[in-house]
Design a protein around this motif. Structure first.
Motif, PDB file in Angstrom:
ATOM      1  N   PRO A 101       0.801  -1.076  -0.003  1.00 26.39           N
ATOM      2  CA  PRO A 101       0.109   0.035  -0.033  1.00 26.39           C
ATOM      3  C   PRO A 101       0.811   1.288  -0.048  1.00 26.39           C
ATOM      4  O   PRO A 101       0.341   2.357  -0.185  1.00 26.39           O
ATOM      5  CB  PRO A 101      -0.707  -0.263   1.345  1.00 26.39           C
ATOM      6  CG  PRO A 101       0.101  -1.059   2.106  1.00 26.39           C
ATOM      7  CD  PRO A 101       0.806  -1.942   1.387  1.00 26.39           C
ATOM      8  N   ILE A 103       2.805   4.096  -1.300  1.00 22.03           N
ATOM      9  CA  ILE A 103       2.889   4.686  -2.892  1.00 22.03           C
ATOM     10  C   ILE A 103       4.323   4.713  -3.344  1.00 22.03           C
ATOM     11  O   ILE A 103       4.441   4.815  -4.448  1.00 22.03           O
ATOM     12  CB  ILE A 103       2.343   6.075  -2.755  1.00 22.03           C
ATOM     13  CG1 ILE A 103       3.183   7.095  -1.806  1.00 22.03           C
ATOM     14  CG2 ILE A 103       0.858   6.181  -2.275  1.00 22.03           C
ATOM     15  CD1 ILE A 103       2.883   8.454  -2.079  1.00 22.03           C
TER      16      ILE A 103
ATOM     17  N   CYS B 107      -3.709   2.985   9.417  1.00 21.21           N
ATOM     18  CA  CYS B 107      -2.466   2.811   8.612  1.00 21.21           C
ATOM     19  C   CYS B 107      -2.375   1.261   8.441  1.00 21.21           C
ATOM     20  O   CYS B 107      -2.601   0.432   9.406  1.00 21.21           O
ATOM     21  CB  CYS B 107      -1.386   3.305   9.363  1.00 21.21           C
ATOM     22  SG  CYS B 107       0.373   3.059   8.359  1.00 21.21           S
ATOM     23  N   LEU B 122      -1.006  14.346  -3.393  1.00 21.05           N
ATOM     24  CA  LEU B 122       0.309  14.467  -3.892  1.00 21.05           C
ATOM     25  C   LEU B 122       0.547  15.700  -4.828  1.00 21.05           C
ATOM     26  O   LEU B 122       1.729  15.822  -5.326  1.00 21.05           O
ATOM     27  CB  LEU B 122       0.817  13.345  -4.706  1.00 21.05           C
ATOM     28  CG  LEU B 122       0.485  11.912  -3.913  1.00 21.05           C
ATOM     29  CD1 LEU B 122       1.143  10.809  -4.538  1.00 21.05           C
ATOM     30  CD2 LEU B 122       1.350  11.967  -2.534  1.00 21.05           C
ATOM     31  N   ARG B 132      -4.449  10.188  -1.260  1.00 18.53           N
ATOM     32  CA  ARG B 132      -3.594   9.226  -0.785  1.00 18.53           C
ATOM     33  C   ARG B 132      -3.962   9.301   0.746  1.00 18.53           C
ATOM     34  O   ARG B 132      -4.623  10.101   1.232  1.00 18.53           O
ATOM     35  CB  ARG B 132      -2.335   9.023  -0.908  1.00 18.53           C
ATOM     36  CG  ARG B 132      -1.888   8.963  -2.409  1.00 18.53           C
ATOM     37  CD  ARG B 132      -2.367   7.816  -2.835  1.00 18.53           C
ATOM     38  NE  ARG B 132      -2.010   7.425  -4.448  1.00 18.53           N
ATOM     39  CZ  ARG B 132      -2.668   6.877  -5.059  1.00 18.53           C
ATOM     40  NH1 ARG B 132      -3.797   6.454  -4.923  1.00 18.53           N
ATOM     41  NH2 ARG B 132      -2.272   6.942  -6.500  1.00 18.53           N
ATOM     42  N   ASP B 140       4.509   8.085   6.528  1.00 16.78           N
ATOM     43  CA  ASP B 140       4.493   7.632   5.268  1.00 16.78           C
ATOM     44  C   ASP B 140       3.265   7.756   4.565  1.00 16.78           C
ATOM     45  O   ASP B 140       2.038   8.170   5.191  1.00 16.78           O
ATOM     46  CB  ASP B 140       5.089   6.188   5.228  1.00 16.78           C
ATOM     47  CG  ASP B 140       6.034   5.904   4.029  1.00 16.78           C
ATOM     48  OD1 ASP B 140       6.908   4.934   4.268  1.00 16.78           O
ATOM     49  OD2 ASP B 140       5.966   6.523   3.088  1.00 16.78           O
ATOM     50  N   VAL B 141       3.039   7.710   3.193  1.00 15.28           N
ATOM     51  CA  VAL B 141       1.841   7.725   2.491  1.00 15.28           C
ATOM     52  C   VAL B 141       1.404   6.279   1.788  1.00 15.28           C
ATOM     53  O   VAL B 141       2.215   5.757   1.217  1.00 15.28           O
ATOM     54  CB  VAL B 141       1.919   9.093   1.482  1.00 15.28           C
ATOM     55  CG1 VAL B 141       0.756   9.326   0.545  1.00 15.28           C
ATOM     56  CG2 VAL B 141       2.698  10.136   2.217  1.00 15.28           C
ATOM     57  N   TYR B 142       0.065   6.121   1.812  1.00 12.70           N
ATOM     58  CA  TYR B 142      -0.322   4.801   1.501  1.00 12.70           C
ATOM     59  C   TYR B 142      -1.463   5.087   0.328  1.00 12.70           C
ATOM     60  O   TYR B 142      -2.193   6.172   0.424  1.00 12.70           O
ATOM     61  CB  TYR B 142      -0.706   4.065   2.508  1.00 12.70           C
ATOM     62  CG  TYR B 142       0.410   3.708   3.449  1.00 12.70           C
ATOM     63  CD1 TYR B 142       0.667   4.498   4.598  1.00 12.70           C
ATOM     64  CD2 TYR B 142       1.486   2.740   3.169  1.00 12.70           C
ATOM     65  CE1 TYR B 142       1.607   4.053   5.482  1.00 12.70           C
ATOM     66  CE2 TYR B 142       2.537   2.486   4.198  1.00 12.70           C
ATOM     67  CZ  TYR B 142       2.499   3.285   5.110  1.00 12.70           C
ATOM     68  OH  TYR B 142       3.607   3.242   6.004  1.00 12.70           O
ATOM     69  N   ILE B 143      -1.876   3.997  -0.299  1.00 14.42           N
ATOM     70  CA  ILE B 143      -3.204   4.053  -1.237  1.00 14.42           C
ATOM     71  C   ILE B 143      -4.099   3.571  -0.069  1.00 14.42           C
ATOM     72  O   ILE B 143      -4.152   2.668   0.630  1.00 14.42           O
ATOM     73  CB  ILE B 143      -2.891   2.765  -2.174  1.00 14.42           C
ATOM     74  CG1 ILE B 143      -1.971   3.398  -3.048  1.00 14.42           C
ATOM     75  CG2 ILE B 143      -4.196   2.940  -2.937  1.00 14.42           C
ATOM     76  CD1 ILE B 143      -1.529   2.415  -4.112  1.00 14.42           C
ATOM     77  N   PRO B 144      -5.485   4.448  -0.120  1.00 11.51           N
ATOM     78  CA  PRO B 144      -6.498   3.971   0.700  1.00 11.51           C
ATOM     79  C   PRO B 144      -6.916   2.572   0.390  1.00 11.51           C
ATOM     80  O   PRO B 144      -6.862   1.976  -0.510  1.00 11.51           O
ATOM     81  CB  PRO B 144      -7.490   4.931   0.418  1.00 11.51           C
ATOM     82  CG  PRO B 144      -6.731   6.073  -0.075  1.00 11.51           C
ATOM     83  CD  PRO B 144      -5.700   5.591  -1.043  1.00 11.51           C
TER      84      PRO B 144
END
Lengths: 172, 219
Positions: A101, A103, B107, B122, B132, B140-144
């Protein structure tokens, strides 16, 4: 406690077909039957009989309830064997375990990992080889982490080193 | 068209499935022209879209653009206004409430232990990337996780929102995660040389003097 209406499937067929068990691969019955692979596992012969029976139906009667745990612990050993690694490699390349997950990892395929080798500690997580972190799987699986074990990703990449690349390793 | 807040376009829009990340922008904020500076060049049918958002549309005027196109313009305009609103004190209050309720999700990292996250873009330009989620514990950054939340434009939240949020509400910032995953093989830590590629292993082997082969052990 459950009974199957399908007269053409074995316990393993039924178990692997349950929604949420997609991470598991099929352990061949000859691997299960080899007593060397059973070393150290507590079991009753009735459980083994259920797992190895080619066809289960309502006449199988009461299931003993520990089949899942016993199959899971055998599964944790099988996926470290060469045949098991090949099967897991196929699932990894297909993306069966989901993607990272984060990015920054650009949807890198992941591998299942347990946080403990002891049954009942925590559910399975997915491990990203690029950022080397563990995440909760996107699909709501309730498989125990011990079915895969904490060593699996490193065994996998140790035996298949071509899958990693220097660009992916922040340590290089 | 009634004046009730419960049936306003803004309330209806924020209740739509997939729009859970949005908070309801105050109408007074939208009515202040200062807050809408430079947005007219980003949105087609700007004036009509604004009337849709504020429920000022008188009804069946024949010169109005087609409904679906106007609705898309209204949604885009609302998103761009929303990105500005959530940087204000009032917007941060509303987003804090959603954050505390866990409406943005948690998270996915295992050692963040279900830390609530915040939405982040972004890019501040619409159409460039989807929203995101930002975890303040691992930074940190994630995809939902839910795919319906990945369909929102990241510009509707902006690149700076989580950082403004925690500057405004420093008490809401969690302690950074110290726990790291330590890979182990049968209980032993993995030496960095184990992460070499096959080509690197081959190079090392060929450089070893003949007669003193001492390859690293493999399973």
């Amino acid at each position: 406690m459950s009974s199957s209406q399908n007269n053409n499937s074995s316990w393993i067929d039924w178990f692997l077909g349950i929604k949420g068990n997609q991470f598991l691969c099929r352990v061949p019955t000859d691997y299960v039957q080899d007593t060397f692979n059973q070393m150290g596992l507590e079991y009753f012969s009735e459980i083994l009989d259920v797992i190895l029976k080619p066809v289960i139906d309502s006449s199988s009667g009461l299931l003993y309830g520990d089949e899942k745990k016993w199959y899971g612990m055998i599964h944790a050993r099988y996926i470290r064997a060469e045949r098991g690694l090949i099967a897991m490699h196929r699932k990894y390349m297909r993306g069966d375990f989901g993607s990272c997950p984060n990015i920054s990892c650009d949807r890198q395929n992941t591998l299942p990992v347990g946080l403990s080798a002891v049954w009942g500690k925590s559910t399975v997580k997915i491990h990203c080889p690029r950022c080397k972190s563990n995440f909760h799987p996107k699909s709501d699986t309730q498989l125990d982490g011990a079915m895969f074990g904490p060593s699996f990703p490193d065994i996998f990449f140790s035996l298949l080193p071509n899958l990693t690349s220097p660009l992916d390793d922040p340590r290089t | 068209m009634t004046d009730s807040d419960e049936s306003s376009w803004i309330h209806w829009f924020c209740k739509q499935r997939g729009n859970e990340f949005f908070c309801e922008v105050d109408e007074e904020y939208i009515q202040d022209k200062f807050n809408l500076n430079f947005l007219d060049s980003n949105v087609k049918n700007y004036k009509c879209a604004l009337e849709v958002i504020l429920d000022l549309n008188p009804g069946s005027a024949s010169e109005d653009p087609a409904e679906p196109e106007l609705e898309a313009s209204a949604e885009k305009l609302y998103g761009l206004i929303h990105a500005r609103f959530i940087l204000t004190n009032r917007g941060i209050e509303l987003m804090l409430d959603k954050y505390n309720k866990g409406e943005f999700g948690t998270c996915p990292r295992a050692f963040c232990h279900s830390q609530p996250v915040l939405p982040i873009g972004l890019s501040d330009n619409p159409g460039e990337d989807m929203v995101r989620i930002y975890c303040p514990k691992c930074n940190d950054v994630y995809i939902p996780k839910a795919s319906r939340h990945s369909n929102l434009d990241g510009a509707f939240f902006g690149t700076g929102f989580p950082h403004m949020f925690f500057m405004e509400k420093p008490d809401a910032r969690p302690k950074r995660a110290k726990q790291k995953f330590v890979p182990r093989l049968y209980g032993f830590k993995i030496h960095p040389t184990a992460y070499r590629t096959a080509a690197e292993i081959q190079k090392d082997v060929t450089m070893t003097p003949v007669g003193e082969i001492d390859s690293p052990s493999h399973i």
